[in-house]
Design an enzyme around this catalytic site. Structure first.
Site, PDB file in Angstrom:
ATOM      1  N   SER A  21       0.859  -1.236  -0.089  1.00  0.00           N
ATOM      2  CA  SER A  21      -0.116  -0.200  -0.158  1.00  0.00           C
ATOM      3  C   SER A  21       0.837   1.165   0.028  1.00  0.00           C
ATOM      4  CB  SER A  21      -1.107  -0.117   1.107  1.00  0.00           C
ATOM      5  OG  SER A  21      -2.180   0.882   0.954  1.00  0.00           O
ATOM      6  N   ASP A  68      -9.962  -5.705  -3.441  1.00  0.00           N
ATOM      7  CA  ASP A  68      -9.458  -4.747  -2.553  1.00  0.00           C
ATOM      8  C   ASP A  68     -10.407  -3.291  -2.640  1.00  0.00           C
ATOM      9  OD1 ASP A  68      -7.731  -2.538  -1.572  1.00  0.00           O
ATOM     10  OD2 ASP A  68      -6.143  -3.732  -2.403  1.00  0.00           O
ATOM     11  N   HIS A  96      -7.465  -5.910   0.721  1.00  0.00           N
ATOM     12  CA  HIS A  96      -6.264  -5.163   0.879  1.00  0.00           C
ATOM     13  C   HIS A  96      -5.242  -5.680   2.324  1.00  0.00           C
ATOM     14  CE1 HIS A  96      -3.874  -1.338  -0.092  1.00  0.00           C
ATOM     15  NE2 HIS A  96      -4.118  -1.178   1.057  1.00  0.00           N
TER      16      HIS A  96
END
Length: 279
Positions: A149, A225, A257
């Site tokens: 991320s 996600d 995610h």
């Protein structure tokens, strides 16, 4: 470059340790963690650095990713760091989860009040490797970098900006085009100012217009996600194709995610790095 040992734990024949030190980059005490594989008893081993995402610390990956078993087999040292300076109490630092504390975005801020301390770019690319190589049996010529991320963004940008520093590179669900999405725009406007041209210097898609990483990049992205609109993997793929950048971007139906996604593909990433670092 002195460090404080917070705790150490036997782990898969090696040692999982937690440490802290006074950072010149941030002007604060920074925490980090190191998994030292059993092979390090015989001499320096490759070091793989992981950059965590928003809200995380140096402990998140260590606890959740399940990486130590295979790292021990492959002979990889694993290094994790915190995601921002701590203890500064700057105005607005703790008002939201996606900016300030635990949201340093792995850049060197240029705007007040962030500039003196929010220098995670220098910390990751210069200070931390020097510290690790001074105190642990880590190779000075075999370093890998990956992240998730915000940390995936940090890994891509760091390697594109400092290609000689990192011999292998991958990312999991990275923020690929931060200057084009709310997460990045919020962080960049405050850390770097309102000039969008400065934002491009910390945007992987923009950097690929003028830079190329010399190795092959592996990226995994879950199609379930919840943050997919902020991540823009299609933009990264297009930018890499236009630049002639060697990239494998794998999309996975159903994966979100979180760290269940990361656990699922962790072995692939460790082997990707080992193929270069342990050759």
């Amino acid at each position: 470059m002195t460090l404080t040992t917070r705790s150490t734990h036997a782990c898969f024949g090696g040692t999982q340790g937690f440490y802290s030190h006074a950072s010149e980059s941030t002007g604060t005490v920074m925490n980090f963690a190191v998994f030292t594989p059993p092979q390090a008893a015989q001499g320096p081993v490759p070091a793989l650095y992981y950059l965590a995402g928003l809200t995380c610390t140096e402990e998140t990956f260590v606890i959740k990713a399940g990486a130590q078993r295979l790292a021990a087999e492959l002979g990889l040292m694993l290094v994790t760091c915190d995601t921002s300076p701590r203890g500064l109490n700057l105005p607005g630092e703790a008002e939201s989860w996606d900016f300030g504390l635990a949201a340093g975005f792995y850049l060197d801020a240029t705007e007040a009040p962030w500039a003196p301390h929010y220098r995670m770019g220098s910390y990751v690319n210069v200070e931390l490797p020097a510290l690790i190589e001074a105190h642990f049996a880590a190779s000075k010529s075999k370093r890998g970098l990956f992240g998730h991320s915000m940390g995936g963004h940090g890994a891509l940008v760091s390697a594109l900006r400092h290609p000689g520093q990192w011999q292998s590179l991958s990312a999991l669900a990275p923020i690929s085009n931060p200057s084009a999405v709310p997460w990045g725009q919020k962080a960049f406007s405050r850390y770097l100012g309102e000039d969008a041209a400065q934002w491009k210097t910390y945007d992987a898609c923009e950097l690929l217009k003028t830079a190329r990483y010399p190795g092959h990049i592996l990226v995994d992205q879950g199609l379930g996600d919840q943050f997919l609109p902020q991540l823009m993997p299609d933009a990264l793929e297009a930018a890499a194709k236009a630049a002639g950048q060697s990239l494998t971007l794998r999309r996975h139906a159903g994966y979100d995610h979180g760290y269940y996604f990361i656990q699922t593909f962790m072995a692939d990433h460790l082997r990707h790095h080992a193929a270069t670092l342990c050759a």
